[in-house]
Enzyme design. Structure first.
Site, PDB file in Angstrom:
ATOM      1  N   SER A 107       1.000  -1.164  -0.015  1.00 25.42           N
ATOM      2  CA  SER A 107      -0.131  -0.005   0.053  1.00 25.42           C
ATOM      3  C   SER A 107       0.956   1.190  -0.038  1.00 25.42           C
ATOM      4  O   SER A 107       1.733   1.494   0.744  1.00 25.42           O
ATOM      5  CB  SER A 107      -0.973  -0.019   1.373  1.00 25.42           C
ATOM      6  OG  SER A 107      -1.793   1.136   1.135  1.00 25.42           O
ATOM      7  N   GLY A 108       0.515   2.168  -0.891  1.00 18.74           N
ATOM      8  CA  GLY A 108       1.236   3.666  -0.898  1.00 18.74           C
ATOM      9  C   GLY A 108       2.547   3.377  -1.915  1.00 18.74           C
ATOM     10  O   GLY A 108       3.272   4.038  -2.049  1.00 18.74           O
ATOM     11  N   THR A 112      -1.661   2.341  -7.949  1.00 17.76           N
ATOM     12  CA  THR A 112      -2.877   3.013  -8.337  1.00 17.76           C
ATOM     13  C   THR A 112      -2.361   4.145  -9.502  1.00 17.76           C
ATOM     14  O   THR A 112      -2.813   4.314 -10.417  1.00 17.76           O
ATOM     15  CB  THR A 112      -3.736   3.634  -7.345  1.00 17.76           C
ATOM     16  OG1 THR A 112      -3.943   2.577  -6.684  1.00 17.76           O
ATOM     17  CG2 THR A 112      -5.009   4.088  -7.856  1.00 17.76           C
ATOM     18  N   ASN A 157      -0.881   5.586   3.116  1.00 16.71           N
ATOM     19  CA  ASN A 157      -1.192   6.162   1.887  1.00 16.71           C
ATOM     20  C   ASN A 157      -2.408   7.000   2.105  1.00 16.71           C
ATOM     21  O   ASN A 157      -3.351   6.761   2.612  1.00 16.71           O
ATOM     22  CB  ASN A 157      -1.424   5.100   0.686  1.00 16.71           C
ATOM     23  CG  ASN A 157      -1.608   5.629  -0.650  1.00 16.71           C
ATOM     24  OD1 ASN A 157      -1.982   6.924  -0.870  1.00 16.71           O
ATOM     25  ND2 ASN A 157      -1.925   4.774  -1.560  1.00 16.71           N
ATOM     26  N   SER A 160      -5.273   5.622  -0.337  1.00 17.20           N
ATOM     27  CA  SER A 160      -4.980   4.148  -0.421  1.00 17.20           C
ATOM     28  C   SER A 160      -6.291   3.377  -1.059  1.00 17.20           C
ATOM     29  O   SER A 160      -7.394   3.636  -0.628  1.00 17.20           O
ATOM     30  CB  SER A 160      -4.688   3.597   1.009  1.00 17.20           C
ATOM     31  OG  SER A 160      -4.429   2.231   0.780  1.00 17.20           O
ATOM     32  N   SER A 161      -6.232   2.657  -1.955  1.00 22.57           N
ATOM     33  CA  SER A 161      -7.276   1.832  -2.572  1.00 22.57           C
ATOM     34  C   SER A 161      -7.370   0.592  -1.548  1.00 22.57           C
ATOM     35  O   SER A 161      -6.625  -0.047  -1.089  1.00 22.57           O
ATOM     36  CB  SER A 161      -6.925   1.046  -3.948  1.00 22.57           C
ATOM     37  OG  SER A 161      -6.016   1.947  -4.585  1.00 22.57           O
ATOM     38  N   GLY A 387      -0.807  -5.694  -2.724  1.00 19.40           N
ATOM     39  CA  GLY A 387       0.436  -6.317  -2.256  1.00 19.40           C
ATOM     40  C   GLY A 387       0.330  -7.184  -1.087  1.00 19.40           C
ATOM     41  O   GLY A 387      -0.537  -6.945  -0.300  1.00 19.40           O
ATOM     42  N   GLU A 389       0.575  -7.902   2.520  1.00 22.13           N
ATOM     43  CA  GLU A 389       0.471  -6.929   3.678  1.00 22.13           C
ATOM     44  C   GLU A 389       0.815  -7.728   4.828  1.00 22.13           C
ATOM     45  O   GLU A 389       0.249  -8.784   5.058  1.00 22.13           O
ATOM     46  CB  GLU A 389      -1.044  -6.633   3.653  1.00 22.13           C
ATOM     47  CG  GLU A 389      -1.296  -5.049   3.939  1.00 22.13           C
ATOM     48  CD  GLU A 389      -2.444  -4.581   3.499  1.00 22.13           C
ATOM     49  OE1 GLU A 389      -3.516  -4.906   4.179  1.00 22.13           O
ATOM     50  OE2 GLU A 389      -2.755  -3.631   2.675  1.00 22.13           O
TER      51      GLU A 389
HETATM   52  N1  LIG Z   1       4.728   7.976 -10.153  1.00 27.20           N
HETATM   53  C1  LIG Z   1       4.682   8.645  -9.201  1.00 27.20           C
HETATM   54  N2  LIG Z   1       4.862  10.108  -9.183  1.00 27.20           N
HETATM   55  C2  LIG Z   1       4.616  11.004  -8.162  1.00 27.20           C
HETATM   56  N3  LIG Z   1       4.147  10.700  -6.940  1.00 27.20           N
HETATM   57  C3  LIG Z   1       3.466   9.303  -6.743  1.00 27.20           C
HETATM   58  C4  LIG Z   1       3.845   8.538  -7.954  1.00 27.20           C
HETATM   59  N4  LIG Z   1       3.236   7.414  -7.588  1.00 27.20           N
HETATM   60  C5  LIG Z   1       2.756   7.333  -6.464  1.00 27.20           C
HETATM   61  N5  LIG Z   1       3.045   8.247  -5.858  1.00 27.20           N
HETATM   62  C6  LIG Z   1       2.437   8.918  -4.831  1.00 27.20           C
HETATM   63  O1  LIG Z   1       2.198   8.006  -3.858  1.00 27.20           O
HETATM   64  C7  LIG Z   1       0.814   8.140  -3.295  1.00 27.20           C
HETATM   65  C8  LIG Z   1       0.483   6.821  -3.192  1.00 27.20           C
HETATM   66  O2  LIG Z   1       0.298   6.041  -4.589  1.00 27.20           O
HETATM   67  P1  LIG Z   1      -0.888   4.926  -4.883  1.00 27.20           P
HETATM   68  O3  LIG Z   1      -0.623   4.660  -6.440  1.00 27.20           O
HETATM   69  O4  LIG Z   1      -2.094   5.535  -4.441  1.00 27.20           O
HETATM   70  O5  LIG Z   1      -0.265   3.870  -3.871  1.00 27.20           O
HETATM   71  P2  LIG Z   1      -0.904   2.487  -3.895  1.00 27.20           P
HETATM   72  O6  LIG Z   1      -2.073   2.492  -5.004  1.00 27.20           O
HETATM   73  O7  LIG Z   1      -0.020   1.361  -4.387  1.00 27.20           O
HETATM   74  O8  LIG Z   1      -1.330   2.153  -2.603  1.00 27.20           O
HETATM   75  C9  LIG Z   1       0.190   8.745  -4.500  1.00 27.20           C
HETATM   76  O9  LIG Z   1      -0.967   9.681  -3.876  1.00 27.20           O
HETATM   77  C10 LIG Z   1       1.214   9.788  -4.796  1.00 27.20           C
HETATM   78  O10 LIG Z   1       1.282  11.051  -4.010  1.00 27.20           O
HETATM   79 MG   LIG Z   2      -3.770   1.933  -4.754  1.00 26.37          MG
END
Ligand SMILES: Nc1ncnc2c1ncn2[C@@H]1O[C@H](COP(=O)(O)OP(=O)(O)O)[C@@H](O)[C@H]1O
Ligand SMILES: [Mg+2]
Length: 1110
Positions: A107-108, A112, A157, A160-161, A387, A389
């Site tokens: 997560s984070g 996404t 995050n 977070s999804s 992923g 956890e």
């Molecule tokens: N390629 C990227 N460039 C800039 N910031 C990113 C990028 N990927 C993730 N982030 C930052 O990280 C945070 C968490 O990403 P996210 O995709 O929501 O994580 P996950 O889905 O894996 O939990 C986002 O809100 C953003 O602020």
């Molecule tokens: Mg996510």
């Protein structure tokens, strides 16, 4: 062809971990760190992309970058998520291979975001057009909606999804998007009722309360204040950098774009409001007679409002919170609920309500975005799933178990597909396949999912078992059944190995996942798996008038009472994961493995332990090892020959044969050990990265040498050309300079010569001029002197001659006077005093005499028309001279008159009369002047032919002639004899002499003639007279003048009548019988000879054309 392999050129660390040397965890992490520090967040493991979350926006996702990566080879540019997206999209479009993009990470870690990047890249590079753009927009806009309802702020995050998402994007044969299908996995619904510290509920609750208008809130019976709602934890209700109000508008818009109806949006918000209201319903115990406590709703206001919102009968719901009906074998048993059970029921309802609403949203979005066309389409699936956890303190529960199970499955297909692909490539390339040692996690999957003795199966069994079921009984069961499994660990298992393992609490079991050991606490497993919602509640929900609500609880329909238990959560998840795996296996996988660099959501921080942990559980090292198990590096013969051809003389600079032979020659020449490489069909396989690096090193050195050589040759060439140029230039410059100098010199001499020449010429000319001027002056002087001299001489001579003449004249005058004096003195004695007068008279007499005598001889002729007369000799005779002339003329006329006879006189009188009548009036007249008037042209008395006629006429015939009588019908003339006597005129036949008409002159009123030279005339008779009965006569005569004159004279002499009127005009009327005919004279050409011709024009017009007189 320049082969760019950015993985080798200008790399920070190594772009592809496969090339890492030596390969161990430290070097792996060191490489990641090095790249991360240089903002290189992407690194490859073969075709897998490792993505580090930068936690800040980097300038590498611009439209320019999209263009840069578009249609480029995967390894051509530095590692990037776009390269992977492009590769996937192109093989989908061009090779018709369905693709899936598997994004994993904790997560984070940026999963996404990565999935959005992939989707936005594909949207940017695929086809365009109104329809296509609408589809793209809908696909992209489904994200904000799902994120609002399915994402929440967590400790790790802010966005977070809280659900797994798999989205199939469908394309047509051209690669244009047609639509999509979204599947959701296991929403973390426990969050609806309770959130861990520092986290909050799903975004939509906060967005609705901050972003909706007052109006909407009133309608939903909501209050803006978060603290009014039990389900909204108060710590971290607002998140830094998240504007809930703005997000609400975004979500609203997105829903509109995706295709939600106004009333659908309203229904959704009503359900969200209902969940909040539900959280506020509280219970109190009420003692019953049987000694049990029964729960009662504490404050009915929220309950009432919620029921109003959903159209539920309040009493029904209220009862559902107090009683529970159990149906078994056609029997219904109703038991009361205590307070704790009531709360449990309430929360279960809230969780169910929310998760079903979420599933409904996904279905509704799918309805909008599904592909319209029924044609076969290509699919690109994007999997954004949680992923591994692992909560460090062993606080892992059912959710983590499920999630990790899912990852275990994913790892399995990863291994399967990667190895299979590797294997396929070796077979394709004809390389001998040596079995690769790798850890196959199928055994762990089996531990969890086996239908007979898998953990999930046993959990289900436990849940369905009658009797008391607790989490502990479940653990006991595990302890018996799984005791022997290598990957299962429990303190109380039959496996005595763990009896003394104090890291393993009694209420926990541990599984050795492929990515590490995870300790699970059994508490809540049974409950969560059961996911129980009391039937009374679902029936109450079904009774709602709110249509969406009704739809969400179909099992509440009393008509469809199903006594069977609903499938457990674990069972459902297993089924959907199974389906997902089957789906993924049909597709070509592309991996993105996301790594979180730190726990602080901060940029630039690289926490080694954290990364190391992730690298471990993501199995990245395994990944590299699998990739390197056979041959670490492969490249097509063409590109490797192109890259390394400078290492061998035979291949440099060009290799003429087949590329494979070239590579063979090259590698032999470089004496690379034979076991280090293998020749495939189209690629060379290099076993060890070190070999590749040796080649690279040699290439670099060689390039340096080559560069030096090129520099050397270039410098030499440049100097030589420079020198040659300079030399050439110098010759040119010298030639030009010489020419210039010579030119200057020549011009100088030339101008000097010219100056000298001109001076000399000037000097000579002036000398000649002086000479000429002198001569001219001399000549002029001579002339002047001569002229003066001649003048003087001439004037002197003139003076002398004048003097002589004066003197001569004076002498003559003096002489004359003297002579005169002498004569007068001498003759004075001979003259009397009046002798002068006598001399004068005598002289006059002599002159007169001489004049008259002379006149006698110079007399003019006797003709009266002779105008001549001699000139007078003296002035003083003027009067006498003209008087003499007049007298002489009269005398001459008298003499002329005297010689006329009576007859002749009459003739002249006639002529005179003719002149009075016709002179200047008729053109015929002048020709008649010289003709004598003969009168009797027929000699009528002498000619016996006319004897009879003569005797018929009583008086003397004054005129007899032949005339033409004009026939009025055709204008032709017929000859007639015309006789004129003193009293009448007669017309007679020319041949017989028979009298045709005899007209007494008094009956003749007038005669009409023309002004021209014709002989036509009309005799007009008095109207009413006997002779006029036959009309007037139109005649023509050759002696017209004489005839008319005679007629006129005779008429004039007839005593009793007036003169006959003579009418001269070119147009007159003639009376024929009854009609009056106009006779008109025109000037005609001389075509009928000289005689005039008469022509009848019409009934009333006779036209006489008269030849113009010459
Ligand atoms: N390629 C990227 N460039 C800039 N910031 C990113 C990028 N990927 C993730 N982030 C930052 O990280 C945070 C968490 O990403 P996210 O995709 O929501 O994580 P996950 O889905 O894996 O939990 C986002 O809100 C953003 O602020
Ligand atoms: Mg996510």
């Amino acid at each position: 062809m320049e082969v760019k392999t950015s993985l080798l050129d200008n790399m920070i660390g190594v772009g592809d971990m496969v090339l890492l040397e030596p390969l161990n965890e430290n070097s792996f992490i060191e490489n990641l760190r090095k790249r991360f520090d240089h903002n290189e967040i992407y690194t490859y493991i073969g075709s897998v992309v490792i993505s580090m979350n930068p936690y800040r926006s980097l300038p590498i996702f611009t439209p320019e970058k999209v263009e840069e990566y578009r249609n480029r080879n995967f390894y051509e540019l530095s590692p990037h998520i776009y390269a992977l997206a492009d590769e996937a999209y192109r093989s989908l479009r061009d090779q018709d291979k369905d693709q899936c993009i598997l994004i994993t990470g904790e997560s984070g870690a940026g999963k996404t975001e990565a999935s959005k990047l992939v989707m936005s890249y594909v949207a940017a590079v695929c086809g365009k057009g109104q329809e296509v753009n609408k589809v793209k927009e809908q696909l992209l806009q489904s994200n904000p909606v799902l994120e609002a309802f399915g994402n929440a702020k967590t400790v790790r995050n802010d966005n977070s999804s809280r659900f797994g998402k798999y989205m199939d994007i469908e394309f047509d044969f051209k690669g244009d998007p047609l639509g999509g299908v979204i599947s959701n996995y296991l929403l973390e619904k426990s969050r609806v009722c309770k959130q861990p510290r520092g986290e909050r509920n799903f975004h939509i609750f906060y967005q609705l309360l901050s972003g909706a208008s007052n109006d909407t809130l009133t309608k939903l019976k909501l209050d803006r204040d978060f603290s009014k709602y039990n389900y909204l934890s108060l710590d971290s209700a607002t998140v830094n950098g998240l504007d809930d109000a703005a997000s609400f508008r975004t979500v609203w818009n997105a829903m509109q774009i995706v295709g939600f109806m106004e009333d659908e949006v309203q229904s959704v918000l009503e359900l969200v409001a209902a969940v909040l209201k539900l959280g506020n319903i509280e219970f109190k115990p009420e003692s019953r007679v049987n000694g049990f406590d029964e729960s009662r709703v504490k404050d009915k206001n929220d309950l009432k409002e919620m029921c109003e919102l959903l159209g539920i009968e309040q009493s029904v719901l209220e009862r559902a919170f107090s009683y529970r009906t159990v149906e078994a074998k056609m029997e219904k048993v109703s038991t009361t609920l205590n307070v704790a059970q009531a709360y449990y029921a309430r929360d279960a309802l809230a969780k169910n309500l929310y998760s079903r609403l979420f599933s409904w949203l996904v279905t509704r979005i799918n309805e909008s975005i599904k592909a319209q066309a029924k044609t076969r389409h290509k699919v690109m699936g994007v999997l954004d799933i949680y992923g591994f956890e692992i909560f460090e303190d062993g606080d892992n529960s059912f959710e983590q178990f499920i999630i990790n199970y899912c990852n275990e499955k994913l790892q399995q297909i990863f291994i399967e597909l990667t190895l299979r692909e590797e294997q396929e490539e070796y077979i394709r390339e004809g390389i001998e396949w040596t079995n690769i040692e790798y850890f196959n996690n199928a055994i762990i999957c089996d531990l969890i999912e086996n239908n007979q003795n898998g953990i999930l199966a046993m959990l289900d069994e436990e849940c369905l078992r009658p009797g008391t079921v607790t989490d502990d009984t479940f653990l006991d069961k595990l302890n018996t059944i799984c005791a022997e499994h290598q990957h299962f660990e429990s303190r109380l298992s039959k496996n005595s190995k763990f009896l003394t393992d104090h890291s393993l609490p009694h209420s926990c079991f541990r599984i050795q996942h492929y990515a590490g050991k995870v300790l699970y606490r059994v508490e809540g497993f049974v409950d969560k798996n059961n996911d129980l919602l009391y039937r009374d509640l679902s029936q109450a929900m079904y009774k709602a008038t709110h249509s969406l609500m009704k739809q969400l609880f179909p099992e509440g329909n009393p008509a469809k009472v199903n006594l069977k238990r609903p499938p457990t959560a674990g069972f459902q998840f297993k089924a959907s994961v199974g389906g997902l795996m089957r789906n993924l296996q049909t597709k070509n996988p592309n991996y993105i493995r996301c790594i979180k660099p730190n726990d602080k959501k901060a940029a630039h921080i690289f926490t080694e332990s954290l990364v190391c942990h992730q690298v471990r559980y993501l199995g990245l090292m395994e990944n590299v090892r699998v990739r390197r198990a056979g041959y670490a590096f492969r490249q097509s013969y063409e590109s490797s020959l192109e890259r390394y051809k400078m290492l061998c003389k035979q291949t440099w600079p060009h290799w003429r044969g087949a590329a494979r032979d070239g590579v063979e020659v090259l590698l032999t020449d470089c004496s690379v050990p034979a076991e280090e490489f293998a020749y495939g069909r189209s690629k060379i396989f290099i076993r060890n990265p070190r070999t590749l690096f040796t080649l690279e090193e040699r290439r670099r050195a060689c390039l340096e040498d080559l560069a030096t050589l090129i520099q050397k040759i270039y410098r030499g060439w440049r100097c030589r050309t420079q020198f040659l140029l300079l030399k050439k230039s110098q010759v040119v410059v010298a030639a030009w300079y010489r020419r210039y100098a010579q030119q200057k010199k020549y011009q100088k001499i030339k101008s000097a010569t010219l100056v000298m020449q001109s001076f000399i010429r000037g000097w000579k000319a002036r000398k000649i001029l002086r000479q000429l001027k002198y001569e001219k002056r001399c000549k002029e002087a001579v002339t002047t002197i001569a002229a003066y001299w001649h003048g003087t001489q001439a004037r002197r001579e003139l003076r002398r001659l004048k003097e002589v003449a004066r003197r001569k004249h004076a002498v003559a005058v003096i002489w004359a006077y003297w002579q005169g004096l002498q004569v007068r003195r001498e003759y004075r004695k001979f003259f009397r005093a009046n002798a002068g007068k006598k001399i004068y008279n005598f002289t006059i007499q002599r002159i007169m005499q001489k004049y008259f005598l002379g006149l006698k001889t110079t007399m003019p002729s006797m003709s009266p028309i002779d105008n001549t007369w001699p000139a007078r000799p003296y002035m003083f005779l003027e009067g006498a001279h003209s008087e003499l002339r007049r007298i002489f003329h009269f005398w001459r006329c008298k003499k002329y008159q005297g010689q006329f006879t009576e007859e002749k006189k009459a003739v002249y009188e006639e002529k005179l009369e003719a002149s009075e009548i016709f002179k200047d009036k008729k053109a015929l007249y002048p020709s008649s002047v010289s003709q004598p008037f003969k009168g009797d042209y027929l000699e009528i008395q002498k000619n016996p032919k006319y004897q009879k006629l003569n005797s018929a006429v009583e008086d003397k015939v004054l005129l007899a002639d032949v005339v033409n009588k004009i026939n009025r019908a055709n204008g032709k003339g017929a000859p007639r004899l015309f006789l004129l006597t003193k009293n009448n005129f007669v017309l007679a036949d020319q041949k017989t002499g028979q009298v045709k008409a005899s007209v007494p002159l008094p009956d003749l009123t007038s005669v009409s003639v023309s002004t021209q030279s014709d002989g036509f005339f009309a005799l007009k008779l008095k109207e009413g007279s006997a002779s006029a009965a036959k009309g007037d006569f139109l005649l023509s005569s050759e002696h017209l003048i004489e005839l008319i004159t005679k007629l006129h004279r005779t008429g004039a002499t007839a005593a009793d009548r007036d003169q006959i009127n003579i009418d001269i005009s070119d147009e007159f009327l003639v009376q024929f019988n009854q009609d009056k005919v106009c006779v008109k004279f025109i000037q005609g050409g001389p075509k009928n000879g000289n005689s005039a011709a008469c022509k009848r024009k019409n009934n009333r017009l006779l036209e006489v054309s008269v030849p113009s007189s010459p």
